[in-house]
Design a protein around this motif. Structure first.
Motif, mmCIF file in Angstrom:
data_model
loop_
_atom_site.group_PDB
_atom_site.id
_atom_site.type_symbol
_atom_site.label_atom_id
_atom_site.label_comp_id
_atom_site.label_asym_id
_atom_site.label_seq_id
_atom_site.Cartn_x
_atom_site.Cartn_y
_atom_site.Cartn_z
ATOM 1 N N PRO A 1 0.793 -1.226 0.000
ATOM 2 C CA PRO A 1 0.000 0.000 0.000
ATOM 3 C C PRO A 1 0.825 1.277 0.000
ATOM 4 O O PRO A 1 0.310 2.327 -0.375
ATOM 5 C CB PRO A 1 -0.849 -0.120 1.267
ATOM 6 C CG PRO A 1 -0.156 -1.124 2.114
ATOM 7 C CD PRO A 1 0.532 -2.051 1.190
ATOM 8 N N LYS A 2 2.097 1.221 0.385
ATOM 9 C CA LYS A 2 2.889 2.447 0.412
ATOM 10 C C LYS A 2 3.419 2.829 -0.958
ATOM 11 O O LYS A 2 3.838 3.960 -1.172
ATOM 12 C CB LYS A 2 4.086 2.268 1.344
ATOM 13 C CG LYS A 2 3.727 2.154 2.794
ATOM 14 C CD LYS A 2 4.953 2.264 3.678
ATOM 15 C CE LYS A 2 5.903 1.117 3.487
ATOM 16 N NZ LYS A 2 7.038 1.198 4.440
ATOM 17 N N THR B 1 4.123 4.066 -4.547
ATOM 18 C CA THR B 1 3.555 5.058 -5.459
ATOM 19 C C THR B 1 3.298 4.407 -6.810
ATOM 20 O O THR B 1 4.147 3.686 -7.330
ATOM 21 C CB THR B 1 4.514 6.232 -5.631
ATOM 22 O OG1 THR B 1 4.687 6.872 -4.357
ATOM 23 C CG2 THR B 1 3.964 7.248 -6.624
ATOM 24 N N TYR C 1 -3.180 5.181 4.036
ATOM 25 C CA TYR C 1 -2.164 5.844 3.241
ATOM 26 C C TYR C 1 -2.925 6.745 2.276
ATOM 27 O O TYR C 1 -3.906 6.312 1.659
ATOM 28 C CB TYR C 1 -1.322 4.841 2.451
ATOM 29 C CG TYR C 1 -0.451 3.951 3.300
ATOM 30 C CD1 TYR C 1 -0.430 2.571 3.094
ATOM 31 C CD2 TYR C 1 0.367 4.473 4.295
ATOM 32 C CE1 TYR C 1 0.377 1.742 3.857
ATOM 33 C CE2 TYR C 1 1.178 3.647 5.064
ATOM 34 C CZ TYR C 1 1.168 2.283 4.846
ATOM 35 O OH TYR C 1 1.963 1.472 5.617
ATOM 36 N N PHE D 1 -2.891 9.817 -0.885
ATOM 37 C CA PHE D 1 -2.152 10.268 -2.061
ATOM 38 C C PHE D 1 -2.892 11.433 -2.729
ATOM 39 O O PHE D 1 -4.131 11.505 -2.688
ATOM 40 C CB PHE D 1 -2.019 9.139 -3.099
ATOM 41 C CG PHE D 1 -1.305 7.920 -2.611
ATOM 42 C CD1 PHE D 1 -1.928 7.004 -1.778
ATOM 43 C CD2 PHE D 1 0.002 7.679 -3.000
ATOM 44 C CE1 PHE D 1 -1.270 5.864 -1.333
ATOM 45 C CE2 PHE D 1 0.676 6.540 -2.563
ATOM 46 C CZ PHE D 1 0.047 5.636 -1.729
ATOM 47 N N LYS E 1 2.398 11.976 -0.964
ATOM 48 C CA LYS E 1 1.684 10.950 -0.226
ATOM 49 C C LYS E 1 1.975 11.054 1.260
ATOM 50 O O LYS E 1 3.054 11.526 1.669
ATOM 51 C CB LYS E 1 2.050 9.549 -0.727
ATOM 52 C CG LYS E 1 3.507 9.156 -0.527
ATOM 53 C CD LYS E 1 3.758 7.762 -1.117
ATOM 54 C CE LYS E 1 5.217 7.380 -1.009
ATOM 55 N NZ LYS E 1 5.492 6.044 -1.641
ATOM 56 N N ILE F 1 2.358 8.644 4.492
ATOM 57 C CA ILE F 1 2.520 7.256 4.917
ATOM 58 C C ILE F 1 2.457 7.187 6.440
ATOM 59 O O ILE F 1 1.635 6.474 7.005
ATOM 60 C CB ILE F 1 3.848 6.669 4.404
ATOM 61 C CG1 ILE F 1 3.891 6.736 2.872
ATOM 62 C CG2 ILE F 1 4.013 5.242 4.887
ATOM 63 C CD1 ILE F 1 2.791 5.959 2.192
ATOM 64 N N THR G 1 -5.619 4.279 0.416
ATOM 65 C CA THR G 1 -5.552 2.834 0.558
ATOM 66 C C THR G 1 -5.316 2.537 2.022
ATOM 67 O O THR G 1 -4.947 3.426 2.795
ATOM 68 C CB THR G 1 -4.472 2.212 -0.342
ATOM 69 O OG1 THR G 1 -4.624 0.790 -0.332
ATOM 70 C CG2 THR G 1 -3.079 2.578 0.136
#
Lengths: 116, 116
Positions: free
Chosen positions: A101-102, A104, B32, B34, B49, B51, B94
């Motif tokens: 999920p992290k 990009t 997470y 974005f 993003k 995190i 996500t």
């Protein structure tokens, strides 16, 4: 570094015809995604590959859509037969590592499909 | 299920003024988050993003976003907007700890128009 490549950029077909889209991800990227973006909406994930295996295809209309990623690099998305509601932009994206999920996601320019 | 809301279809701002694009999310567990930008006939470009760690995230082109867990928001900001910032902006989420895949859920997008 080259980005995600997609072809064709535009396609016009009549309903009930078939169409295929091609995607070449960023070199070395293990994970590849196909999204559908209908006009005025955000992208919706259709299918996700990790190398050449399918991770998630829960939103892929399997009665008419199919996708493959042979050899874990390029991918092809096919629609057969097309319906009017398939008119959209089809975006391909890739990410570097094994799906997480992290990571990009980097997107290609998309293929704009119009079904008449 | 996870979801993203972008409450404004369009944001108008004068060049040189601050720009804010709003985003709220819903996800089970920790997110997470974005931001992507889309220019006409182009794919999505990654901006930034969140995190973990610092709630203020800095990204490309002078953009930043602030994660607010209590308000479940992740608003995008730029102190001084440029005409070239005119584009379509998408927020996506996500879920942290996703066992498989990287299923991004996108908002509907906010069109930003920066006037000279």
């Amino acid at each position: 570094e080259a980005g995600v490549a997609q072809s064709p950029r535009y396609k016009i077909i009549e309903k009930r015809q078939s169409v295929a889209f091609w995607c070449n991800p960023i070199s070395g990227h293990a994970t590849l995604y196909w999204y559908q973006q209908i006009l005025g909406q955000g992208p919706k994930l259709l299918i996700q590959f990790q190398n050449n295996g399918v991770v998630d295809d829960s939103q892929l209309p399997k009665d008419r859509f199919s996708a493959e990623r042979l050899k874990g690099v390029d991918s092809t998305l096919k629609i057969q037969p097309a319906k009017l509601e398939d008119s959209a932009v089809y975006l391909c994206a890739s990410s570097f590592r094994v799906a997480g999920p992290k990571e990009t996601q980097y997107f290609g320019p998309g293929t704009r499909l119009l079904v008449l | 299920a996870q979801s993203v809301a972008q409450p404004e279809d369009q944001v108008n701002v004068a060049e040189g003024n601050p720009l804010t694009v709003k985003c709220t999310y819903s996800v089970s567990g920790n997110p997470y988050l974005f931001w992507y930008v889309q220019y006409p006939n182009r794919g999505l470009q990654f901006l930034l993003k969140y995190i973990t760690g610092d709630n203020l995230v800095k990204g490309s082109y002078g953009f930043e976003a602030e994660f607010n867990k209590s308000q479940t928001s992740f608003h995008l900001k730029k102190p001084s907007a440029l005409v070239s910032d005119s584009a379509l902006y998408f927020c996506a989420v996500t879920r942290r700890g996703e066992a498989a895949g990287n299923k991004l859920t996108f908002g509907g997008g906010t069109r930003v128009l920066v006037k000279p």
